[in-house]
Write a protein that holds these residues in place. Structure first.
Motif, PDB file in Angstrom:
ATOM      1  N   VAL A  45       0.801  -1.218   0.000  1.00  0.00           N
ATOM      2  CA  VAL A  45       0.000   0.000   0.000  1.00  0.00           C
ATOM      3  C   VAL A  45       0.839   1.276   0.000  1.00  0.00           C
ATOM      4  O   VAL A  45       0.319   2.355  -0.277  1.00  0.00           O
ATOM      5  N   ASP A  46       2.124   1.171   0.359  1.00  0.00           N
ATOM      6  CA  ASP A  46       3.002   2.341   0.371  1.00  0.00           C
ATOM      7  C   ASP A  46       4.133   2.136  -0.625  1.00  0.00           C
ATOM      8  O   ASP A  46       4.932   1.211  -0.484  1.00  0.00           O
ATOM      9  N   LEU A  47       4.208   2.996  -1.630  1.00  0.00           N
ATOM     10  CA  LEU A  47       5.247   2.901  -2.646  1.00  0.00           C
ATOM     11  C   LEU A  47       6.122   4.145  -2.614  1.00  0.00           C
ATOM     12  O   LEU A  47       5.615   5.271  -2.643  1.00  0.00           O
ATOM     13  N   GLU A  48       7.436   3.921  -2.569  1.00  0.00           N
ATOM     14  CA  GLU A  48       8.395   5.012  -2.709  1.00  0.00           C
ATOM     15  C   GLU A  48       9.070   4.898  -4.068  1.00  0.00           C
ATOM     16  O   GLU A  48       9.543   3.831  -4.452  1.00  0.00           O
ATOM     17  N   LEU A  49       9.133   6.013  -4.782  1.00  0.00           N
ATOM     18  CA  LEU A  49       9.920   6.104  -6.005  1.00  0.00           C
ATOM     19  C   LEU A  49      11.117   6.992  -5.712  1.00  0.00           C
ATOM     20  O   LEU A  49      10.991   8.024  -5.048  1.00  0.00           O
ATOM     21  N   GLU A  50      12.281   6.593  -6.217  1.00  0.00           N
ATOM     22  CA  GLU A  50      13.506   7.295  -5.833  1.00  0.00           C
ATOM     23  C   GLU A  50      14.411   7.559  -7.029  1.00  0.00           C
ATOM     24  O   GLU A  50      14.624   6.677  -7.861  1.00  0.00           O
ATOM     25  N   ALA A  78       0.452   6.869 -11.840  1.00  0.00           N
ATOM     26  CA  ALA A  78      -0.158   5.598 -12.234  1.00  0.00           C
ATOM     27  C   ALA A  78      -0.135   4.571 -11.118  1.00  0.00           C
ATOM     28  O   ALA A  78      -1.057   3.751 -10.988  1.00  0.00           O
ATOM     29  N   LEU A  79       0.919   4.594 -10.303  1.00  0.00           N
ATOM     30  CA  LEU A  79       1.095   3.579  -9.270  1.00  0.00           C
ATOM     31  C   LEU A  79       0.605   4.030  -7.898  1.00  0.00           C
ATOM     32  O   LEU A  79       0.638   3.257  -6.945  1.00  0.00           O
ATOM     33  N   GLY A  80       0.189   5.280  -7.789  1.00  0.00           N
ATOM     34  CA  GLY A  80      -0.278   5.791  -6.504  1.00  0.00           C
ATOM     35  C   GLY A  80       0.833   5.889  -5.476  1.00  0.00           C
ATOM     36  O   GLY A  80       0.652   5.538  -4.307  1.00  0.00           O
ATOM     37  N   ALA A  81       1.995   6.375  -5.908  1.00  0.00           N
ATOM     38  CA  ALA A  81       3.149   6.453  -5.007  1.00  0.00           C
ATOM     39  C   ALA A  81       2.860   7.358  -3.815  1.00  0.00           C
ATOM     40  O   ALA A  81       2.238   8.411  -3.948  1.00  0.00           O
ATOM     41  N   VAL A 114       0.678  15.053  -8.959  1.00  0.00           N
ATOM     42  CA  VAL A 114       0.370  13.658  -9.284  1.00  0.00           C
ATOM     43  C   VAL A 114       0.030  12.858  -8.022  1.00  0.00           C
ATOM     44  O   VAL A 114       0.008  11.626  -8.043  1.00  0.00           O
ATOM     45  N   GLY A 115      -0.218  13.567  -6.921  1.00  0.00           N
ATOM     46  CA  GLY A 115      -0.687  12.911  -5.706  1.00  0.00           C
ATOM     47  C   GLY A 115       0.386  12.379  -4.786  1.00  0.00           C
ATOM     48  O   GLY A 115       0.093  11.569  -3.896  1.00  0.00           O
ATOM     49  N   ALA A 116       1.635  12.828  -4.953  1.00  0.00           N
ATOM     50  CA  ALA A 116       2.732  12.341  -4.114  1.00  0.00           C
ATOM     51  C   ALA A 116       3.372  13.501  -3.359  1.00  0.00           C
ATOM     52  O   ALA A 116       3.201  14.665  -3.724  1.00  0.00           O
TER      53      ALA A 116
END
Length: 271
Positions: A45-50, A78-81, A114-116
């Motif tokens: 449920v929790d995605l980090e993009l780095e 797209a991934l809801g990061a 984008v919601g992040a």
């Protein structure tokens, strides 16, 4: 990627981190929709993009930086990061604080679009060396979507007392990364951090005090685990993920290393 996500889920993680360097191959193999489905199917449920290289630069490196930025922002939406993590200038070159605050505010607004959220991680060998430096940058930038990533390795190696974490404004904490290390640095700080981190509770850091201080600050977000070490990389993925989760869980729950671990919570898998 599928193996890592499934191993993380089996170990009790409810979060996952994905580097921008790994994103193109993952998108080619699965598509953004396929990645989202894998995360959902495994309870992530929790995605980090780095990783946006030279996000502060207007020079020759800007074209490549912008390409990575576009890809990461698209993936975040797209991934809801949960958030995007960026790093400072590890060369510690001369820099203009005004330019950096403007660029950080710009990127924070794009992430918010984008919601992040946007978090910067401070490194003791970079131009943003300490928690205080990171907070000053995000406060000067002035965007509510921006904040700091607090990694216990960088925090402790910056010789900051754990009690300082209790006074961090909660809205400026984007993420927390748990790990441990030996008392003395071997080689450069960079070499020590990428080759010799320890599992939580197996080093010299007072990780318990740092966790307690963050809880005093009001932190109730995910506790992620970032173990970078030669020992960790040599283990099979399932064993590495399970050991990182169990050791962090033991510290979070105030258990001894020999005790039975409880619920993993939202922990981040290793790289």
């Amino acid at each position: 990627m599928r193996e890592r996500i499934e191993a993380a889920s089996a170990a009790g993680y409810r979060g996952f981190g994905l580097l921008s360097d790994d994103l193109p191959a993952a998108v080619t193999a699965y598509g953004l929709g396929g990645i989202r489905a894998m995360l959902d199917d495994n309870g992530i449920v929790d995605l980090e993009l780095e990783g946006i290289p030279y996000w502060w630069d207007d020079g020759a490196r800007r074209q490549e930086s912008d390409r990575v930025r576009r890809d990461l922002l698209e993936a975040a939406e797209a991934l809801g990061a949960r958030h995007i993590k960026v790093t400072p200038d590890v060369d510690d070159s001369p820099w203009d604080r005004g330019i950096w605050t403007a660029k950080f505010a710009e990127l924070a607004a794009q992430a918010d679009g984008v919601g992040a959220r946007l978090g910067i991680e401070f490194f003791p060998w970079s131009n943003i060396k300490t928690l205080r430096d990171g907070l000053r940058l995000v406060d000067d930038a002035g965007h509510e979507g921006g904040g700091v990533i607090i990694d216990t390795w960088h925090f402790a190696r910056g010789h900051t007392p754990p009690s300082d974490l209790a006074t961090v404004p909660l809205h400026r904490i984007i993420g927390v990364e748990l790990n441990d290390a030996d008392k003395h640095v071997v080689g450069t700080l960079f070499e020590d951090t990428v080759h010799r981190r320890r599992y939580c509770g197996e080093g010299s850091f007072d990780v318990t005090a740092m966790i307690s201080a963050l809880r005093t600050a009001g932190w109730q977000g995910p506790w992620r685990v970032e173990i970078l070490s030669d020992e960790h990389r040599e283990l099979p993925v399932t064993a590495a993920v399970s050991r990182a989760a169990a050791s962090a869980r033991a510290v979070l729950n105030g258990l001894t290393r020999e005790s039975q671990p409880r619920s993993a919570g939202r922990l981040r898998p290793p790289r």
